[in-house]
Every structure is written in C-alpha cells, then in structure tokens.
Enzyme design. Structure first.
Site, short mmCIF file in Angstrom:
data_model
loop_
_atom_site.label_atom_id
_atom_site.label_comp_id
_atom_site.label_asym_id
_atom_site.label_seq_id
_atom_site.Cartn_x
_atom_site.Cartn_y
_atom_site.Cartn_z
N SER B 133 0.80 -1.21 0.00
CA SER B 133 0.00 0.00 0.00
C SER B 133 0.84 1.28 0.00
CB SER B 133 -0.93 0.01 1.22
OG SER B 133 -0.16 -0.09 2.41
N LYS B 172 3.25 10.25 3.70
CA LYS B 172 3.19 11.33 2.71
C LYS B 172 3.98 12.54 3.20
CE LYS B 172 -0.36 9.97 -0.19
NZ LYS B 172 -0.38 8.59 0.33
#
Lengths: 217, 217
Positions: B133, B172
């Site tokens: 993922s 992120k």
DNA sequence: TCCGATAGAGAACAATTGTTCTATAACAAT
DNA sequence: ATTGTTATAGAACAATTGTTCTCTATCGGA
C-alpha cells in the site's frame, strides 16, 4: 526493572558512552570521578552499583575498566565503509569500481553502514541515484543504492542492467527464460520488459537501497 | 608501514578482537598471555610494542587495557540499535513506542544502523512495511521504515499520517495550506490528496527507508 | 522527633595490571 | 667466530585501579 535515571547517574552513563567512543575502552572509577566532578571514588562505586542493579550497565568485579553497556557495545558487529563511487542515472553507464576504489586513502566519500545491511558481503560500493528514472524500481532521486560487483546474477535477483541498444541503465529483477530475459520491475504492478540476452550487460547486483529523508545535517 | 603479521602476532590481534567482542572491553597483557598460550607477560609486551610500531594497534601507556584497534574501535559508538517495534500497513494504526521500547532488556528485535543514517536523532524506532500500500511513497513490501516520534512535522517533511475517517495509515509529505493539508506522495508523478486538518493525526516523522534485496542470510 | 533510605566525602587497603630487568636461544649476515 | 636481530622466559617492581570502611548530610514518612 528499568527506572528513570537521576541526573547524576544519567551523567555517568553518558560519560561512559563518550569515553568509550573517544578512547575505545571503558573508563576507570577514577576516570568517571574526575569526568563527572565527583569527589570520591566510593561515590562513583555507589552509583555504579545502583546502575548495575537497575540493569543499565554490567560490571565485572575486580576487573579494571570492567564496565559494559548492554546493547550498545556488546556485539562488535562491524561497521563497513562503503565507497560512494559515483551516481546512477538512466542515460549513462554506471561507474566501474577500480582497483583503488576500496583504498581507504583514496579520499572518496563513504557511506557507513553496519555489516547487518551488507550481510558481510565484500566489494560493496554505493551509487547515488540521479533523477526519477528508477521509480518503477521504487527508487527515488537521491537514494543510495548499494551494489556488489557481479557480471551474472541468480534468477530473480535485482541487478543493474545496461541495455546496449537503448544505451540505458535500469534496475530490474532478472529472470532468464528460454531464449529471452525478463526484466521485472520491483513494483510488481508494472509490466515486465523482455530483452535479448545479447542486448543486456549485467553491471552489478543490488544489495540494498537506503533513502534518507529530511534535510541533511 | 603495515607489514604482514607473523603467526603469533596475528593470533594476538585476533584474540584482542574476539575478547572485545565477548567482553566489551580490551584484554590485559595477562589476558593475552593466557589466551594465546604465551609464557611471559614480557613476551606479550614485546609483541604489542611491535604491533604498535607497525600501526596495527594503538596503546595508551600506563593504562590498563589501553589497547585500541584503529578503525574498528570507533565503530562501537556510532552504531545505534533501533528497536523494531512492529509493522506498518495501510489498514491499521502504527504501533506507538512505549516507555519500555528503548529498554535494552526488552529483548525486541533490533536493526543496527550507523549514526550517519539516524543523523544522531534520538528516539528512533523501526517499522517493517507490510503489503504494497505504500508504493506511492516508493516503499515496498518488506522495507524498513525508520521513524521518529513526532506529533507535528515541518512543512514538506515525510510523516506517517493516520486518516481518521478512512482508518488508514499513509506515508506522505505534509504541507499545511491555508485551511487544508496537502498530502504529497514521494513519487512526484502522482497526485496529492487533500485532507481536513481535523481528519489527520501525525504519528511520526519518517527518517529513512532501508530496503534489503536478496534472500536473508 | 526519630528513623531509614539516599547521597556524598575521605582515606586506606588490596588486587589487578603495565613495565622493566636480566638471561637464554635460534638464526642470518659479516 | 662474532655480531645483531628476533623471540622467549622468569621475576620483581611500580603504577593503576577496584573495594571497603567510617562519617556526615539531607529528606520524607511513621
């Protein structure tokens, strides 16, 4: 078992650590005494006994400098100086390690890693990745690639491959199929490419990838 | 300056290395004497003097156990044992480092890295990446992510973010914009996502990513 | 207040440990 | 044969260094 350290004892542990780093061997009780501004060796001994009871250090009785810091110094797994011999980009061949590459006196840049990462392999060198051409190998601009010199690799190993016709380097997993070579990106969601065995030249085996985030210190 | 070692002196160097590894501090002259089957301390001293002259060891005069092995001795300090406290996957929160995480006696798995990689930062822990993922962060299944505990990060830093509504972790780069947070994948070819500041929870700062290829030893 | 635990000071002792001195032997070169 | 270097032995010495003993001081709770 492990409690919060008092200021003095924390200072002692820090001093031992620093001393070990600078001198390569542990301090004596009197080294700690002067280093931490303690008035008596018995006070040092007192704190060391407490530190040992709490498990922060280990002592060998009657042994000079018989102090160990569990976990930090115990295993002398070695550090390896990996020479950074250049960069790797899609459009240029990767540098070839020369006979002087592992010469410590060569003054090159080195990346220090533990033997746990190189897994004891010899003749490792490092390349800095330039550009975004390796994203399909999940390798970013600026990453460090640890390579081992090899002209052949086992099936499924990741390798640096020079595509002669395209004049390109690429990092892919190599699978030899009957009459062609399948080059599979690390990102398994991406499609493999197929190459003629005579069009490729294996330039090294990829051992590890190290990416450091944030601004350099 | 550095010559080939005689059998006896090679044995002495090997013994020192082994002793350091087992005990965490260097041997005495008499340790070497019995360890190498030498009949007199003066003979040990004689060999040590030669070894020092040839640059194989360094000695501190009048200091007990004052022997250093250049190159390897300094390796002791600058290594960091990073505890591997769990795994990171898209659908589950990442483990939170507890007060006992850095307890050496906890017996957890450790990843050994050099201080060059952690850049001296404290309270680093490691997570093993589970699943695919994180490919948009250029992170593969099985990679090691080195984290530092943080509940806030600077603009542009890579962080582990818990998306409350989605019940998902993601890695992120974080940019705070006027009234929203832009979460930018490391792979700059991919589109950012935008989130409500109240929907995200920063769980840690990403320090480094380490990927080891090939089968484990 | 009294008491126990914690922390610190000073000195002396005893074990550990580095150093040195004197000999001996093998061996190669002069 | 003689000399010089390397290697080894044994013993004693001296410095380093861990340990212990006695005293004092502070602080919190019974």
């Amino acid at each position: 078992m492990k409690s919060q350290l008092s200021a003095k004892r924390q200072q002692i542990v820090d001093f031992i650590l620093q001393f070990m780093g600078e001198r390569g061997y542990p301090p004596t009780v009197r080294d700690i005494q002067s280093g931490c501004g303690i008035s008596s060796t018995s006070v040092v001994d007192y704190h060391l006994k407490v530190l040992e009871k709490e498990g922060h250090i280990r002592r060998d009785p009657e042994v000079s400098r018989g102090i160990e810091l569990p976990g930090r110094a115990s295993a002398l797994t070695e550090k390896v100086q990996v020479p950074i011999i250049g960069q790797i980009a899609a459009g240029e061949p990767i540098p070839v390690p020369g006979s002087d590459t592992w010469d410590v006196a060569a003054g090159a840049d080195f990346l220090e890693v533990t033997a746990e990462i190189t897994r004891g392999r010899q003749d490792i060198y490092a390349l800095r990745v330039k550009g975004m051409s390796m994203v399909d190998a999940l390798i970013n601009d600026g990453d460090m690639v640890l390579m081992q010199y090899a002209s052949t690799v086992d099936n499924g190993e990741m390798a640096a491959i020079w595509l002669k016709a395209e004049k390109e380097v690429t990092l892919k997993k190599v699978y030899l199929e009957s009459d062609r070579v399948r080059l599979q990106p690390a990102n398994s969601q991406m499609q493999p490419i197929y190459a003629n065995p005579r069009n490729i030249e294996i330039q090294g085996r990829v051992i590890a990838v190290i990416r450091q985030l944030g601004k350099p210190a």
